[in-house]
Design a protein around this motif. Structure first.
Motif, short mmCIF file in Angstrom:
data_model
loop_
_atom_site.label_atom_id
_atom_site.label_comp_id
_atom_site.label_asym_id
_atom_site.label_seq_id
_atom_site.Cartn_x
_atom_site.Cartn_y
_atom_site.Cartn_z
N THR A 1 16.42 -12.98 -36.30
CA THR A 1 15.22 -13.49 -36.94
C THR A 1 15.18 -12.98 -38.39
N TYR A 2 14.06 -13.26 -39.04
CA TYR A 2 13.77 -12.72 -40.38
C TYR A 2 13.78 -11.20 -40.37
N ARG A 3 13.67 -10.56 -39.19
CA ARG A 3 13.66 -9.09 -39.10
C ARG A 3 15.10 -8.63 -38.85
N GLY A 4 16.01 -9.00 -39.72
CA GLY A 4 17.43 -8.89 -39.38
C GLY A 4 18.26 -7.86 -40.11
N PHE B 1 16.98 -16.20 -39.26
CA PHE B 1 16.18 -17.41 -39.40
C PHE B 1 14.69 -17.09 -39.58
N GLY B 2 14.10 -17.69 -40.60
CA GLY B 2 12.67 -17.51 -40.86
C GLY B 2 11.81 -18.32 -39.92
N ILE B 3 12.37 -19.37 -39.37
CA ILE B 3 11.63 -20.21 -38.42
C ILE B 3 11.67 -19.53 -37.06
N VAL B 4 10.49 -19.27 -36.52
CA VAL B 4 10.43 -18.63 -35.21
C VAL B 4 11.14 -19.52 -34.18
N GLY B 5 12.09 -18.95 -33.47
CA GLY B 5 12.86 -19.71 -32.47
C GLY B 5 14.16 -20.26 -33.02
N PHE C 1 15.40 -12.40 -30.66
CA PHE C 1 14.11 -13.00 -31.01
C PHE C 1 13.01 -12.11 -30.46
N GLY C 2 11.76 -12.43 -30.84
CA GLY C 2 10.65 -11.57 -30.44
C GLY C 2 9.85 -12.11 -29.27
N ASP C 3 8.86 -11.31 -28.84
CA ASP C 3 7.99 -11.69 -27.72
C ASP C 3 7.19 -12.96 -28.03
N GLY C 4 6.72 -13.07 -29.29
CA GLY C 4 5.93 -14.25 -29.65
C GLY C 4 6.74 -15.53 -29.51
N THR C 5 8.03 -15.41 -29.69
CA THR C 5 8.93 -16.58 -29.65
C THR C 5 9.04 -17.15 -28.24
N ALA C 6 8.74 -16.30 -27.26
CA ALA C 6 8.85 -16.78 -25.87
C ALA C 6 7.80 -17.85 -25.56
N ASN C 7 6.84 -18.04 -26.48
CA ASN C 7 5.83 -19.09 -26.27
C ASN C 7 6.11 -20.34 -27.09
N HIS C 8 7.24 -20.36 -27.74
CA HIS C 8 7.60 -21.54 -28.55
C HIS C 8 8.50 -22.49 -27.76
N GLY C 9 8.49 -23.74 -28.18
CA GLY C 9 9.28 -24.77 -27.49
C GLY C 9 10.76 -24.47 -27.44
N ASN D 1 10.81 -7.25 -27.37
CA ASN D 1 9.36 -7.27 -27.18
C ASN D 1 8.74 -6.05 -27.85
N ASN D 2 8.28 -6.26 -29.10
CA ASN D 2 7.65 -5.16 -29.85
C ASN D 2 6.14 -5.21 -29.72
N ARG D 3 5.67 -5.98 -28.76
CA ARG D 3 4.27 -6.04 -28.33
C ARG D 3 3.35 -6.83 -29.24
N TYR D 4 3.83 -7.32 -30.35
CA TYR D 4 3.00 -8.12 -31.24
C TYR D 4 3.79 -9.29 -31.82
N GLY D 5 3.11 -10.43 -31.94
CA GLY D 5 3.62 -11.53 -32.73
C GLY D 5 2.72 -11.56 -33.96
N GLU D 6 3.23 -11.18 -35.09
CA GLU D 6 2.42 -10.90 -36.27
C GLU D 6 1.32 -9.90 -35.90
N PHE D 7 0.06 -10.36 -35.83
CA PHE D 7 -1.06 -9.41 -35.62
C PHE D 7 -1.68 -9.57 -34.23
N GLY E 1 4.12 -2.45 -40.37
CA GLY E 1 3.44 -3.73 -40.22
C GLY E 1 4.41 -4.88 -39.98
N HIS E 2 3.84 -6.04 -39.68
CA HIS E 2 4.69 -7.23 -39.44
C HIS E 2 5.57 -7.52 -40.64
N SER E 3 4.96 -7.50 -41.83
CA SER E 3 5.74 -7.75 -43.04
C SER E 3 5.15 -6.94 -44.19
C1 LIG Z 1 7.97 -22.19 -36.17
C2 LIG Z 1 7.21 -21.05 -36.79
N1 LIG Z 1 5.93 -20.86 -36.43
C3 LIG Z 1 5.21 -19.85 -36.97
C4 LIG Z 1 5.79 -19.00 -37.89
C5 LIG Z 1 4.99 -17.84 -38.49
N2 LIG Z 1 5.44 -16.58 -37.90
C6 LIG Z 1 6.32 -15.79 -38.56
S1 LIG Z 1 6.70 -14.44 -37.67
C7 LIG Z 1 5.69 -14.87 -36.42
C8 LIG Z 1 5.52 -13.98 -35.22
C9 LIG Z 1 6.70 -13.95 -34.32
O1 LIG Z 1 6.53 -12.90 -33.41
P1 LIG Z 1 7.69 -12.39 -32.49
O2 LIG Z 1 8.45 -13.53 -31.95
O3 LIG Z 1 7.07 -11.46 -31.52
O4 LIG Z 1 8.68 -11.60 -33.47
P2 LIG Z 1 8.44 -10.25 -34.31
O5 LIG Z 1 7.97 -10.66 -35.67
O6 LIG Z 1 7.45 -9.42 -33.57
O7 LIG Z 1 9.78 -9.59 -34.40
C10 LIG Z 1 5.05 -16.07 -36.70
C11 LIG Z 1 4.10 -16.73 -35.79
C12 LIG Z 1 7.15 -19.25 -38.25
N3 LIG Z 1 7.80 -18.49 -39.13
N4 LIG Z 1 7.83 -20.26 -37.67
#
Ligand SMILES: Cc1ncc(C[n+]2csc(CCOP(=O)(O)OP(=O)(O)O)c2C)c(N)n1
Ligand SMILES: [Mg+2]
Length: 328
Positions: free
Chosen positions: A74-77, A123-127, A153-161, A183-189, A251-253
């Motif tokens: 992900t962007y956290r790379g 990748f900046g796009i989640v998923g 990928f992160g925990d928040g990504t598990a809810n994406h298509g 799973n770092n327990r947060y998707g952003e905030f 923080g997230h970013s």
């Molecule tokens: C398709 C898409 N939706 C929303 C965003 C905005 N966004 C950037 S990071 C993020 C949270 C993702 O959380 P997680 O998957 O848990 O990864 P973490 O940042 O915790 O490593 C969101 C919603 C994005 N970049 N791409």
């Protein structure tokens, strides 16, 4: 064939291997502390997403891979790139947008690509990392040489298509993909339990994908689990899933002070800092002297200082020249 399976991290002895993993974790932490300091001086363009606290996941998984395997992040790379052996100078130069960066200064913090190190992209796009790794998994399966593709990928990504679509696809075609949910327990905030039904690791299990949840702050556990998952995928047993439980200390970013954290939560996780776990484990399990760890840390601190100073002096690339567009 053997050449394909050269390990990414040397394995002469258990002690040497885990010392090297610890060194990489320390490098990631210090490198990112420096990135944050440079960011605050406006020397890092765009934004930054640090993985402070998540280092064991990066190095544990990377250590299970060979030079033939491929990874997407992900962007956290930054941490994953360093864990895969990307030259810290080339990475720091990249984050500062310099011509000497690993991608010529054009990728920046969020989109690092280092093909020579097996990193097909951040990748900046989640998923996005899941989709890329699944596609690469298909290509690797067709090549038939036993290489494996890994998606972080992160925990928040598990809810994406992408998550549902790609896991299904990977299982239907039994692709050699190891999905690593950090799973770092947060998707952003947002706390993951507020937006996630059930357990993430139950989802792959419904598709018949072997799935396990582990302590992602323990480099021994991560390496051991990743090694088994990678070997199963390599043998043709199809996709594998690891949920690595961890926590980000920052923080997230760039500008997130993390006010959404529950009281005491950060302090509690700090007691399980992967660096503390690593230090303790190296002394207790492998008989490493404390002084040897101090020396290793000092050496890395000096390296990061030099890398930072050199990056600031490195040249910027020439402005991009668009090639002339002709109608028709
Ligand atoms: C398709 C898409 N939706 C929303 C965003 C905005 N966004 C950037 S990071 C993020 C949270 C993702 O959380 P997680 O998957 O848990 O990864 P973490 O940042 O915790 O490593 C969101 C919603 C994005 N970049 N791409
Ligand atoms: Mg998260």
């Amino acid at each position: 064939m053997t050449q394909h399976f050269t390990p990414r991290v040397a394995t002469e002895s258990e002690q040497a291997l885990y010392l090297e993993l610890y060194r990489r974790m320390w490098l990631i932490r210090r490198f990112e502390d420096e990135v944050q300091a440079l960011f605050l001086k406006s020397l890092v363009h765009g934004t930054t997403h640090l993985c402070s606290g998540q280092e064991a996941g990066c190095v544990g998984v990377a250590s299970a891979l060979t030079e033939a395997d491929r990874v997407s992040c992900t962007y956290r790379g930054h941490g994953h790139a360093l864990a895969l052996g990307v030259d810290p100078q080339a990475l720091m130069d990249e984050l500062l947008g310099r011509a000497t960066g690993i991608d010529g200064g054009r990728a920046g913090s969020m989109n690092v690509v280092a093909l020579d190190n097996g990193l097909i992209g951040c990748f900046g796009i989640v998923g996005g990392s899941i989709a890329a790794a699944t596609g690469v998994g298909l290509a690797l399966k067709r090549a038939g040489e036993g290489a494996v593709s890994v998606a972080f990928f992160g925990d928040g990504t598990a809810n994406h298509g992408y998550f549902h679509e790609c896991l299904n696809f990977a299982k239907v075609f039994d692709l050699p993909v190891v999905f690593v949910c950090e799973n770092n327990r947060y998707g952003e905030f947002t706390p993951y339990e507020d937006v996630t039904a059930g357990e993430i690791s139950d989802r792959p299990a419904t598709l018949g994908i072997p799935s396990i949840t582990i302590d992602g702050n323990d480099m021994w556990k991560v390496r051991e689990t990743a090694t088994e998952a990678v070997e199963r995928a390599r043998r043709g047993e199809g996709p594998q899933f690891i949920e690595s439980m961890t926590y980000r200390f920052v923080g997230h970013s760039r500008s997130d002070p993390g006010r959404y954290r529950k009281p005491g939560e950060l302090d509690e996780w700090r007691t399980r800092d992967p660096l503390l776990v690593g230090r303790r484990g190296l002394m207790e399990r492998h008989g490493v002297e404390e002084s040897a760890l101090d020396a290793l840390e000092q050496e890395v601190d000096d390296q990061v200082r030099q890398v930072s100073a050199a990056a600031i002096e490195a040249p910027f690339p020439e402005p991009y020249q668009a090639t002339e567009f002709k109608d028709g």
